[in-house]
Design a protein around this motif. Structure first.
Motif, PDB file in Angstrom:
ATOM      1  N   ARG A  55       1.742 -12.881 -11.583  1.00 45.26           N
ATOM      2  CA  ARG A  55       2.727 -12.746 -12.666  1.00 45.26           C
ATOM      3  C   ARG A  55       3.839 -11.807 -12.218  1.00 45.26           C
ATOM      4  NH1 ARG A  55       2.391 -11.075 -19.037  1.00 45.26           N
ATOM      5  NH2 ARG A  55       4.654 -11.034 -19.300  1.00 45.26           N
ATOM      6  N   ALA A  67       7.436   3.066 -13.333  1.00 39.17           N
ATOM      7  CA  ALA A  67       6.683   3.465 -14.527  1.00 39.17           C
ATOM      8  C   ALA A  67       5.772   2.334 -15.005  1.00 39.17           C
ATOM      9  CB  ALA A  67       7.648   3.886 -15.636  1.00 39.17           C
ATOM     10  N   VAL A  68       6.244   1.099 -14.909  1.00 38.20           N
ATOM     11  CA  VAL A  68       5.384  -0.038 -15.278  1.00 38.20           C
ATOM     12  C   VAL A  68       4.166  -0.071 -14.347  1.00 38.20           C
ATOM     13  CG1 VAL A  68       5.202  -2.559 -15.450  1.00 38.20           C
ATOM     14  CG2 VAL A  68       7.283  -1.419 -16.229  1.00 38.20           C
ATOM     15  N   GLY A  71       1.511   2.287 -15.521  1.00 37.52           N
ATOM     16  CA  GLY A  71       0.749   1.762 -16.654  1.00 37.52           C
ATOM     17  C   GLY A  71      -0.255   0.706 -16.218  1.00 37.52           C
ATOM     18  N   LEU A  72       0.172  -0.163 -15.323  1.00 37.13           N
ATOM     19  CA  LEU A  72      -0.744  -1.198 -14.824  1.00 37.13           C
ATOM     20  C   LEU A  72      -1.921  -0.564 -14.085  1.00 37.13           C
ATOM     21  CD1 LEU A  72       1.786  -3.877 -13.509  1.00 37.13           C
ATOM     22  CD2 LEU A  72       0.181  -4.186 -15.404  1.00 37.13           C
ATOM     23  N   GLU A  77      -5.012  -2.686 -13.136  1.00 40.06           N
ATOM     24  CA  GLU A  77      -4.401  -3.914 -12.625  1.00 40.06           C
ATOM     25  C   GLU A  77      -3.672  -3.683 -11.298  1.00 40.06           C
ATOM     26  OE1 GLU A  77      -4.314  -7.326 -14.243  1.00 40.06           O
ATOM     27  OE2 GLU A  77      -6.134  -6.193 -14.558  1.00 40.06           O
TER      28      GLU A  77
ATOM     29  N   GLY B  49      11.072   7.310 -18.856  1.00 39.49           N
ATOM     30  CA  GLY B  49      10.102   6.313 -18.410  1.00 39.49           C
ATOM     31  C   GLY B  49       9.035   5.937 -19.415  1.00 39.49           C
ATOM     32  N   SER B  52       8.683   2.152 -20.260  1.00 37.71           N
ATOM     33  CA  SER B  52       8.177   1.335 -19.151  1.00 37.71           C
ATOM     34  C   SER B  52       6.705   1.638 -18.867  1.00 37.71           C
ATOM     35  CB  SER B  52       9.011   1.572 -17.894  1.00 37.71           C
ATOM     36  OG  SER B  52      10.353   1.198 -18.124  1.00 37.71           O
ATOM     37  N   LEU B  53       6.331   2.906 -18.983  1.00 33.41           N
ATOM     38  CA  LEU B  53       4.919   3.261 -18.829  1.00 33.41           C
ATOM     39  C   LEU B  53       4.088   2.533 -19.893  1.00 33.41           C
ATOM     40  CD1 LEU B  53       2.708   5.052 -17.530  1.00 33.41           C
ATOM     41  CD2 LEU B  53       3.444   6.909 -19.025  1.00 33.41           C
ATOM     42  N   LEU B  55       4.905  -0.226 -21.342  1.00 36.63           N
ATOM     43  CA  LEU B  55       4.881  -1.662 -21.025  1.00 36.63           C
ATOM     44  C   LEU B  55       3.761  -1.969 -20.025  1.00 36.63           C
ATOM     45  CD1 LEU B  55       5.975  -4.562 -20.960  1.00 36.63           C
ATOM     46  CD2 LEU B  55       7.653  -3.802 -19.248  1.00 36.63           C
ATOM     47  N   GLY B  56       3.653  -1.161 -18.990  1.00 34.02           N
ATOM     48  CA  GLY B  56       2.595  -1.399 -18.001  1.00 34.02           C
ATOM     49  C   GLY B  56       1.216  -1.337 -18.630  1.00 34.02           C
ATOM     50  N   LEU B  57       0.999  -0.356 -19.494  1.00 36.14           N
ATOM     51  CA  LEU B  57      -0.292  -0.236 -20.176  1.00 36.14           C
ATOM     52  C   LEU B  57      -0.550  -1.451 -21.064  1.00 36.14           C
ATOM     53  CD1 LEU B  57      -0.038   3.523 -21.125  1.00 36.14           C
ATOM     54  CD2 LEU B  57      -1.924   2.524 -19.830  1.00 36.14           C
ATOM     55  N   LEU B  59       0.620  -4.468 -20.778  1.00 39.58           N
ATOM     56  CA  LEU B  59       0.344  -5.673 -19.989  1.00 39.58           C
ATOM     57  C   LEU B  59      -1.063  -5.617 -19.391  1.00 39.58           C
ATOM     58  CD1 LEU B  59       3.764  -6.067 -18.115  1.00 39.58           C
ATOM     59  CD2 LEU B  59       2.941  -7.425 -20.055  1.00 39.58           C
ATOM     60  N   ALA B  60      -1.475  -4.421 -19.002  1.00 40.42           N
ATOM     61  CA  ALA B  60      -2.800  -4.282 -18.384  1.00 40.42           C
ATOM     62  C   ALA B  60      -3.916  -4.425 -19.405  1.00 40.42           C
ATOM     63  CB  ALA B  60      -2.900  -2.926 -17.687  1.00 40.42           C
ATOM     64  N   MET B  61      -3.655  -4.030 -20.644  1.00 35.18           N
ATOM     65  CA  MET B  61      -4.706  -4.011 -21.662  1.00 35.18           C
ATOM     66  C   MET B  61      -4.246  -4.774 -22.903  1.00 35.18           C
ATOM     67  SD  MET B  61      -6.354  -0.375 -20.946  1.00 35.18           S
ATOM     68  CE  MET B  61      -7.861  -1.244 -20.684  1.00 35.18           C
ATOM     69  N   PRO B  62      -4.144  -6.094 -22.797  1.00 36.26           N
ATOM     70  CA  PRO B  62      -3.522  -6.868 -23.873  1.00 36.26           C
ATOM     71  C   PRO B  62      -4.295  -6.864 -25.195  1.00 36.26           C
ATOM     72  CG  PRO B  62      -4.450  -8.312 -22.183  1.00 36.26           C
ATOM     73  CD  PRO B  62      -4.533  -6.916 -21.649  1.00 36.26           C
ATOM     74  N   ALA B  88       9.201  -9.313 -20.880  1.00 32.30           N
ATOM     75  CA  ALA B  88       7.757  -9.388 -20.596  1.00 32.30           C
ATOM     76  C   ALA B  88       6.951  -9.758 -21.835  1.00 32.30           C
ATOM     77  CB  ALA B  88       7.276  -8.051 -20.032  1.00 32.30           C
TER      78      ALA B  88
END
Lengths: 178, 191
Positions: A55, A67-68, A71-72, A77, B49, B52-53, B55-57, B59-62, B88
Protein backbone atom coordinates in the motif's frame (compact mmCIF):
# COMPACT_ATOMS: atom_id res chain seq x y z
CA UNK A 1 30.06 2.54 -14.12
CA UNK A 2 26.67 2.68 -12.40
CA UNK A 3 23.68 1.07 -14.08
CA UNK A 4 19.96 1.77 -13.89
CA UNK A 5 17.88 -0.73 -11.97
CA UNK A 6 14.58 -2.06 -13.36
CA UNK A 7 11.53 -1.17 -11.30
CA UNK A 8 10.28 -4.79 -11.03
CA UNK A 9 13.55 -5.82 -9.39
CA UNK A 10 13.22 -3.11 -6.77
CA UNK A 11 9.59 -3.94 -6.10
CA UNK A 12 10.29 -7.67 -5.80
CA UNK A 13 13.12 -6.88 -3.40
CA UNK A 14 10.84 -4.65 -1.33
CA UNK A 15 8.28 -7.45 -1.18
CA UNK A 16 10.91 -9.94 -0.03
CA UNK A 17 12.07 -7.42 2.57
CA UNK A 18 8.55 -7.02 3.90
CA UNK A 19 7.95 -10.79 3.88
CA UNK A 20 11.01 -11.24 6.03
CA UNK A 21 9.88 -8.44 8.36
CA UNK A 22 6.39 -9.94 8.67
CA UNK A 23 7.65 -13.40 9.51
CA UNK A 24 4.68 -15.72 9.89
CA UNK A 25 2.10 -12.94 9.92
CA UNK A 26 -0.23 -12.91 6.93
CA UNK A 27 -1.55 -9.45 7.64
CA UNK A 28 -2.29 -7.22 4.66
CA UNK A 29 -0.93 -5.17 3.12
CA UNK A 30 2.42 -6.90 2.96
CA UNK A 31 4.08 -3.55 3.59
CA UNK A 32 3.70 0.20 3.29
CA UNK A 33 5.46 2.58 0.96
CA UNK A 34 5.46 6.18 2.14
CA UNK A 35 6.31 8.24 -0.85
CA UNK A 36 6.92 11.84 -1.72
CA UNK A 37 7.12 11.61 -5.47
CA UNK A 38 10.65 11.39 -6.84
CA UNK A 39 11.34 11.78 -10.55
CA UNK A 40 14.42 9.63 -10.15
CA UNK A 41 12.36 6.61 -9.05
CA UNK A 42 9.31 7.34 -11.19
CA UNK A 43 9.24 3.92 -12.85
CA UNK A 44 9.05 2.29 -9.42
CA UNK A 45 6.29 4.64 -8.32
CA UNK A 46 4.38 3.98 -11.54
CA UNK A 47 4.67 0.23 -11.05
CA UNK A 48 3.60 0.55 -7.42
CA UNK A 49 0.35 2.12 -8.59
CA UNK A 50 -0.60 -1.27 -10.02
CA UNK A 51 0.77 -3.27 -7.11
CA UNK A 52 -1.86 -4.75 -4.81
CA UNK A 53 0.32 -6.37 -2.16
CA UNK A 54 1.87 -3.09 -1.09
CA UNK A 55 0.00 0.00 0.00
CA UNK A 56 1.35 3.35 -1.06
CA UNK A 57 0.59 6.47 0.96
CA UNK A 58 1.59 9.55 -0.96
CA UNK A 59 2.61 12.27 1.47
CA UNK A 60 2.70 15.99 0.78
CA UNK A 61 6.08 16.37 2.50
CA UNK A 62 8.93 14.22 3.78
CA UNK A 63 8.27 15.57 7.29
CA UNK A 64 4.88 13.93 7.17
CA UNK A 65 6.31 10.70 5.81
CA UNK A 66 8.69 10.43 8.77
CA UNK A 67 5.90 10.95 11.28
CA UNK A 68 3.57 8.51 9.50
CA UNK A 69 6.41 5.96 9.59
CA UNK A 70 6.63 6.38 13.36
CA UNK A 71 2.92 5.69 13.76
CA UNK A 72 3.13 2.62 11.55
CA UNK A 73 6.12 1.29 13.47
CA UNK A 74 4.39 1.80 16.82
CA UNK A 75 1.52 -0.22 15.38
CA UNK A 76 3.85 -2.99 14.22
CA UNK A 77 3.67 -2.30 10.49
CA UNK A 78 6.69 -2.44 8.14
CA UNK A 79 7.32 0.50 5.83
CA UNK A 80 9.84 2.07 3.51
CA UNK A 81 10.18 5.77 2.71
CA UNK A 82 10.82 6.65 -0.93
CA UNK A 83 12.05 10.20 -1.25
CA UNK A 84 14.55 12.31 -3.16
CA UNK A 85 17.75 13.91 -1.91
CA UNK A 86 16.05 17.31 -1.91
CA UNK A 87 13.42 15.83 0.41
CA UNK A 88 16.12 14.55 2.71
CA UNK A 89 17.48 18.08 3.01
CA UNK A 90 13.97 19.43 3.58
CA UNK A 91 13.22 17.04 6.44
CA UNK A 92 16.38 16.71 8.49
CA UNK A 93 14.75 18.05 11.65
CA UNK A 94 12.07 15.38 11.49
CA UNK A 95 14.65 12.70 10.72
CA UNK A 96 16.48 13.84 13.83
CA UNK A 97 13.40 14.12 16.04
CA UNK A 98 11.64 10.96 14.93
CA UNK A 99 14.24 8.46 13.72
CA UNK A 100 17.16 9.50 15.92
CA UNK A 101 15.79 10.95 19.16
CA UNK A 102 12.61 8.88 18.94
CA UNK A 103 14.66 5.78 18.05
CA UNK A 104 12.20 4.86 15.33
CA UNK A 105 13.72 2.56 12.70
CA UNK A 106 13.18 4.27 9.38
CA UNK A 107 14.60 2.97 6.13
CA UNK A 108 14.91 5.46 3.27
CA UNK A 109 15.27 4.83 -0.45
CA UNK A 110 16.66 8.13 -1.66
CA UNK A 111 16.78 9.05 -5.33
CA UNK A 112 19.85 10.99 -6.44
CA UNK A 113 18.24 13.03 -9.18
CA UNK A 114 20.81 14.50 -11.62
CA UNK A 115 23.55 12.11 -10.55
CA UNK A 116 25.98 11.87 -13.47
CA UNK A 117 26.82 8.42 -14.78
CA UNK A 118 30.49 9.25 -15.26
CA UNK A 119 31.22 10.96 -11.95
CA UNK A 120 31.43 9.92 -8.37
CA UNK A 121 28.89 11.57 -6.07
CA UNK A 122 31.51 13.73 -4.42
CA UNK A 123 32.55 15.12 -7.81
CA UNK A 124 29.05 15.88 -9.05
CA UNK A 125 28.34 19.26 -10.58
CA UNK A 126 25.12 19.32 -8.55
CA UNK A 127 25.22 20.26 -4.88
CA UNK A 128 22.11 18.19 -4.16
CA UNK A 129 24.00 15.11 -5.34
CA UNK A 130 27.28 15.99 -3.63
CA UNK A 131 25.81 16.73 -0.20
CA UNK A 132 23.66 13.65 0.30
CA UNK A 133 26.33 11.35 1.70
CA UNK A 134 28.09 14.03 3.79
CA UNK A 135 24.75 14.99 5.32
CA UNK A 136 23.96 11.39 6.22
CA UNK A 137 27.47 11.04 7.66
CA UNK A 138 26.98 14.19 9.75
CA UNK A 139 23.86 12.69 11.28
CA UNK A 140 25.46 9.28 11.67
CA UNK A 141 22.98 7.61 9.35
CA UNK A 142 24.38 4.38 7.86
CA UNK A 143 24.01 4.39 4.10
CA UNK A 144 24.88 2.46 0.97
CA UNK A 145 24.65 3.02 -2.76
CA UNK A 146 22.55 1.17 -5.27
CA UNK A 147 24.89 1.36 -8.24
CA UNK A 148 23.24 -1.37 -10.26
CA UNK A 149 21.04 -4.49 -10.14
CA UNK A 150 23.69 -6.44 -8.23
CA UNK A 151 23.32 -4.05 -5.29
CA UNK A 152 19.64 -4.59 -4.51
CA UNK A 153 20.61 -6.86 -1.61
CA UNK A 154 21.42 -3.58 0.14
CA UNK A 155 17.69 -2.95 0.52
CA UNK A 156 16.93 -5.82 2.94
CA UNK A 157 20.35 -5.41 4.54
CA UNK A 158 19.81 -1.76 5.44
CA UNK A 159 16.15 -2.31 6.29
CA UNK A 160 17.29 -4.92 8.81
CA UNK A 161 20.01 -2.59 10.07
CA UNK A 162 17.47 0.15 10.78
CA UNK A 163 15.58 -2.32 13.00
CA UNK A 164 18.69 -3.60 14.71
CA UNK A 165 20.01 -0.15 15.57
CA UNK A 166 16.56 1.40 16.03
CA UNK A 167 17.29 4.41 13.93
CA UNK A 168 17.55 5.67 10.39
CA UNK A 169 19.36 3.95 7.53
CA UNK A 170 19.40 4.85 3.86
CA UNK A 171 20.09 3.41 0.46
CA UNK A 172 20.88 5.90 -2.29
CA UNK A 173 19.51 5.10 -5.73
CA UNK A 174 22.38 6.01 -8.04
CA UNK A 175 20.86 6.24 -11.49
CA UNK A 176 17.28 6.82 -12.52
CA UNK A 177 15.31 3.57 -12.33
CA UNK A 178 13.98 2.04 -15.56
CA UNK B 1 -16.52 32.32 25.84
CA UNK B 2 -13.69 30.05 24.72
CA UNK B 3 -13.54 26.56 26.20
CA UNK B 4 -10.89 25.64 28.74
CA UNK B 5 -8.51 23.11 27.18
CA UNK B 6 -8.23 21.21 30.47
CA UNK B 7 -12.02 20.79 30.67
CA UNK B 8 -12.08 19.49 27.11
CA UNK B 9 -9.26 17.04 27.85
CA UNK B 10 -10.94 15.79 31.02
CA UNK B 11 -14.13 15.06 29.07
CA UNK B 12 -12.15 13.21 26.41
CA UNK B 13 -10.29 11.18 29.05
CA UNK B 14 -13.60 10.07 30.51
CA UNK B 15 -15.05 9.05 27.15
CA UNK B 16 -12.10 7.80 25.09
CA UNK B 17 -12.24 4.11 26.00
CA UNK B 18 -9.21 2.43 24.46
CA UNK B 19 -8.50 5.18 21.93
CA UNK B 20 -4.86 6.08 21.35
CA UNK B 21 -4.34 9.80 21.93
CA UNK B 22 -1.66 12.00 20.36
CA UNK B 23 -1.22 15.28 22.25
CA UNK B 24 1.19 18.01 21.19
CA UNK B 25 2.47 21.30 22.57
CA UNK B 26 0.11 22.90 25.10
CA UNK B 27 -2.16 19.89 25.49
CA UNK B 28 0.79 17.72 26.55
CA UNK B 29 1.32 18.85 30.17
CA UNK B 30 -2.38 18.71 31.00
CA UNK B 31 -2.92 15.38 29.26
CA UNK B 32 -0.16 13.56 31.12
CA UNK B 33 -1.76 14.67 34.38
CA UNK B 34 -5.33 13.93 33.35
CA UNK B 35 -4.56 10.61 31.60
CA UNK B 36 -1.29 9.27 32.99
CA UNK B 37 -1.45 6.02 31.10
CA UNK B 38 0.65 4.48 28.36
CA UNK B 39 -1.99 4.59 25.66
CA UNK B 40 -0.83 7.95 24.38
CA UNK B 41 2.18 9.23 22.51
CA UNK B 42 2.99 12.90 22.34
CA UNK B 43 4.45 14.61 19.31
CA UNK B 44 7.61 15.91 20.94
CA UNK B 45 10.62 17.33 19.13
CA UNK B 46 9.11 17.70 15.67
CA UNK B 47 6.43 20.36 15.93
CA UNK B 48 3.68 19.95 13.37
CA UNK B 49 3.91 16.17 13.18
CA UNK B 50 1.00 15.16 15.41
CA UNK B 51 -1.50 14.73 12.59
CA UNK B 52 0.90 12.56 10.56
CA UNK B 53 1.89 10.51 13.60
CA UNK B 54 -1.81 9.94 14.22
CA UNK B 55 -2.30 8.93 10.59
CA UNK B 56 0.39 6.26 10.86
CA UNK B 57 -1.17 4.88 14.03
CA UNK B 58 -4.63 4.89 12.49
CA UNK B 59 -3.43 3.01 9.40
CA UNK B 60 -1.54 0.48 11.50
CA UNK B 61 -4.43 -0.15 13.89
CA UNK B 62 -7.63 0.23 11.87
CA UNK B 63 -9.83 -1.30 14.58
CA UNK B 64 -8.82 1.22 17.19
CA UNK B 65 -9.76 4.91 17.35
CA UNK B 66 -6.89 7.38 17.17
CA UNK B 67 -7.47 10.90 18.45
CA UNK B 68 -5.00 13.69 17.65
CA UNK B 69 -4.94 16.80 19.85
CA UNK B 70 -3.44 19.23 17.37
CA UNK B 71 -2.73 22.93 17.74
CA UNK B 72 -3.48 25.61 15.17
CA UNK B 73 0.13 26.78 15.06
CA UNK B 74 1.30 23.19 14.89
CA UNK B 75 -1.00 22.23 12.05
CA UNK B 76 0.09 25.29 10.07
CA UNK B 77 3.64 23.86 10.13
CA UNK B 78 2.50 20.79 8.20
CA UNK B 79 -0.73 21.93 6.63
CA UNK B 80 -0.28 19.54 3.73
CA UNK B 81 -1.01 16.72 6.17
CA UNK B 82 -4.70 17.56 5.77
CA UNK B 83 -4.51 16.40 2.16
CA UNK B 84 -2.29 13.44 3.02
CA UNK B 85 -4.78 12.29 5.66
CA UNK B 86 -7.75 12.84 3.37
CA UNK B 87 -6.01 10.86 0.64
CA UNK B 88 -5.27 7.93 2.96
CA UNK B 89 -8.87 7.98 4.28
CA UNK B 90 -8.38 6.49 7.75
CA UNK B 91 -11.87 5.73 9.01
CA UNK B 92 -10.71 5.64 12.63
CA UNK B 93 -8.96 9.01 12.85
CA UNK B 94 -10.38 11.92 14.84
CA UNK B 95 -8.40 15.12 14.41
CA UNK B 96 -9.19 17.59 17.19
CA UNK B 97 -7.76 21.04 16.61
CA UNK B 98 -7.30 23.17 19.72
CA UNK B 99 -7.61 26.63 18.21
CA UNK B 100 -6.43 29.57 20.29
CA UNK B 101 -4.95 31.77 17.57
CA UNK B 102 -1.49 32.00 19.11
CA UNK B 103 1.81 30.21 19.59
CA UNK B 104 1.25 29.87 23.32
CA UNK B 105 4.50 28.05 24.11
CA UNK B 106 6.75 30.77 22.70
CA UNK B 107 4.92 33.66 24.35
CA UNK B 108 1.50 33.81 22.69
CA UNK B 109 2.49 35.50 19.44
CA UNK B 110 -0.42 35.44 16.99
CA UNK B 111 -0.29 32.68 14.39
CA UNK B 112 -0.38 33.82 10.74
CA UNK B 113 -3.96 34.89 10.18
CA UNK B 114 -4.83 34.62 13.87
CA UNK B 115 -8.27 33.36 14.73
CA UNK B 116 -9.59 34.09 11.26
CA UNK B 117 -7.92 31.01 9.80
CA UNK B 118 -10.71 28.56 8.99
CA UNK B 119 -9.42 25.02 9.47
CA UNK B 120 -12.89 23.56 8.99
CA UNK B 121 -13.04 24.82 5.42
CA UNK B 122 -9.46 23.67 4.86
CA UNK B 123 -10.22 20.15 6.06
CA UNK B 124 -13.36 19.99 3.97
CA UNK B 125 -11.47 21.29 0.97
CA UNK B 126 -8.74 18.71 1.50
CA UNK B 127 -11.33 15.93 1.49
CA UNK B 128 -11.99 15.04 5.14
CA UNK B 129 -15.20 13.09 5.52
CA UNK B 130 -16.52 15.60 8.01
CA UNK B 131 -15.34 18.84 9.62
CA UNK B 132 -17.04 21.29 11.94
CA UNK B 133 -16.31 23.79 14.71
CA UNK B 134 -17.37 23.66 18.35
CA UNK B 135 -17.30 26.81 20.43
CA UNK B 136 -19.23 25.86 23.55
CA UNK B 137 -18.39 23.23 26.18
CA UNK B 138 -21.93 21.93 26.53
CA UNK B 139 -22.09 21.45 22.79
CA UNK B 140 -18.70 19.74 22.93
CA UNK B 141 -19.88 17.27 25.59
CA UNK B 142 -23.02 16.55 23.60
CA UNK B 143 -21.09 15.83 20.41
CA UNK B 144 -18.12 14.04 21.95
CA UNK B 145 -19.49 10.49 21.56
CA UNK B 146 -19.95 10.99 17.83
CA UNK B 147 -16.49 12.59 17.55
CA UNK B 148 -15.09 9.34 18.92
CA UNK B 149 -17.17 7.05 16.76
CA UNK B 150 -18.05 8.77 13.48
CA UNK B 151 -16.32 7.52 10.39
CA UNK B 152 -13.17 9.52 9.74
CA UNK B 153 -11.18 11.31 8.85
CA UNK B 154 -12.98 13.85 10.97
CA UNK B 155 -11.69 17.28 12.01
CA UNK B 156 -13.24 19.26 14.84
CA UNK B 157 -12.04 22.80 15.38
CA UNK B 158 -12.30 23.48 19.12
CA UNK B 159 -12.36 27.14 20.08
CA UNK B 160 -10.32 27.13 23.25
CA UNK B 161 -8.53 29.59 25.47
CA UNK B 162 -4.96 29.19 26.68
CA UNK B 163 -3.94 26.15 28.68
CA UNK B 164 -2.72 26.68 32.24
CA UNK B 165 0.65 25.11 31.39
CA UNK B 166 2.87 24.80 28.36
CA UNK B 167 5.75 22.43 27.63
CA UNK B 168 8.03 25.32 28.61
CA UNK B 169 6.44 26.04 31.99
CA UNK B 170 5.99 22.35 32.83
CA UNK B 171 8.87 20.42 31.31
CA UNK B 172 8.24 17.02 32.85
CA UNK B 173 7.07 13.92 31.11
CA UNK B 174 8.69 11.04 29.30
CA UNK B 175 10.88 11.44 26.26
CA UNK B 176 9.40 10.62 22.88
CA UNK B 177 11.24 7.32 22.62
CA UNK B 178 10.13 6.26 26.12
CA UNK B 179 6.54 7.05 25.23
CA UNK B 180 6.91 4.99 22.05
CA UNK B 181 8.34 2.03 23.94
CA UNK B 182 5.53 2.15 26.50
CA UNK B 183 2.87 2.36 23.83
CA UNK B 184 4.38 -0.51 21.85
CA UNK B 185 4.41 -2.67 24.96
CA UNK B 186 0.83 -1.73 25.69
CA UNK B 187 -0.25 -2.52 22.14
CA UNK B 188 1.87 -5.68 22.13
CA UNK B 189 3.67 -4.67 18.94
CA UNK B 190 7.12 -4.59 20.54
CA UNK B 191 8.00 -7.98 19.02
Amino acid sequence: MPESIPAPLIIDTLKDTFREARGTSTREPLGWILSVPDTHQKTVLAALDKERALRVVTCATEDEANAVAAGLWIGGEPCVLMIQHAGLYASVNTLRGVAMDGRVPIFYLIGLLSREKDRDLKDSRHSMVRFAEPLLDTFGVPHARLEGPDDVHRIPEYYRLSRERRGPTAVLVGLETI
Amino acid sequence: MAMKPEEVLRAIAAARGDAICVPTMTTSPAWRTIAPDDLSVGCTGFMGGASSLGLGLALAMPKRRVVVFDGDGSLLMQLGSLATIAGARPRNLTHLLFKNGVYHTSGAQEIPGGLSVDFVEMAKGAGYRKAYAVTDFDDFKRRLPSMLSDEGPLLVELHTGLADKTPMTDRGGLSFNQQIDNLRKRLDTAG
